[in-house]
Design an enzyme around this catalytic site. Sequence first.
Site: not given
Length: 421
Positions: A226, A99, A111, A354, A195, A75
């Site tokens: 954001n 994370k 990533k 997510s 987030t 992810k």
Amino acid sequence: MTTEYSAKVQNPYEIAKKQLEIAADYLGLESGIRKVLMHPARELTVSFPVQMDDGSIEVYTGFRIQHNLARGPAKGGIRYHSQVSLDEVRALSMWMTWKCAVVNIPFGGAKGGVIVDPKKLSKRELEHLTRRYTTEISLLIGPETDIPAPDVNTNSQTMAWIMDTYSMHKGYSVTAVVTGKPLNIGGAEGRNEATARGCQYIIREATKLKGMDLAKSTVVVQGFGNAGAIVARLLSEDSATIVGVSDSQGGIYNPKGLDVRAVMSFKGEHGTVVGFPGAQVVSNEALLELPCDILIPAALENQLNGDNAKRVKAKIIAEAANGPTNPDADKVFFERGIMVLPDILANAGGVTVSYFEWVQDLQSFFWTEAETNNRLQQIMVRSFNDVLRLAELHKVDMRTAAYILAVGRVAEATKTRGIYP
């Protein structure tokens, strides 16, 4: 996150490996497991042509890296930036592994990135680039293997193009291949604010621990994209006073406080916070050293180092960005008694929601925003307390404790599964 990349003082992958080694030493990990965790499981580099609006052809380079798959599918986000590098993506994929583990969701880390300045491309050119990049990395991505999400200079529209491209290849809609999608094609309520909201929940716990009144606290936010803009708004709704914010053009400061919604409107009109009426102009570097109770780096890597860490005045630093603090700064902050809420904890709200979106897509059963926020709060508060217990047990800073927790979970999963063949 909109702040531009600054010159990198340290290679981010070297920082990531150093952070892993510190946790591994505390855990007493054997050398074989350390080697497994130190290296990405898969690295894909692609070069692909894109036809521009004027008919010319440009060739772009992109990456998709999967760091670890021991606890579940990979992810992680995809970023578009002119200074994306292989080592940066390696570091970010490793940080994603930790994370996901620190909040105990069943994903590994990944990533992706494309070396491009998206501000120089038209929307049509961006769509062509995204669809071609998706095709190139379709070797790796999928709802059961690797699930991308938005990152720097990508958004819900980017995810819609990725989802559609992947679905066209399959011949049917595969909504769970990405998260951070628009609501009308399988996105989740609350994902856009996740987030920032997760960061808000962690800051609430930290201020209570430090005996601070959040409603009487002053806040500085570096990066008004954001995550930064939304966390500023959420904290202002908690009655905190936002005294400074910045974006790629620079920062603004008013010790009496800024009207966050007005700043957001101003940026929407002018493309920057600089020039906002009634505020002093400050540089991004100076912004980090402003008088405040809570500092939120919400931009990019390597913003806080051993030099400027000595001049930071905040009592709490909450990392809404990935990797904004290098190890030299961590040492200074710990010695000065400044609590750093590390990125793998403080900004894990995005990947947590997510995960919620992915689960909802797989089940075709969707939750309300209130349900999402309630579940997010439970996970963030639990994770904060898990990290705090380890910090107190080992008498270490919160980052080291978060790494001990996360690396330990991934190492245990790796050992339990065994080494194939």
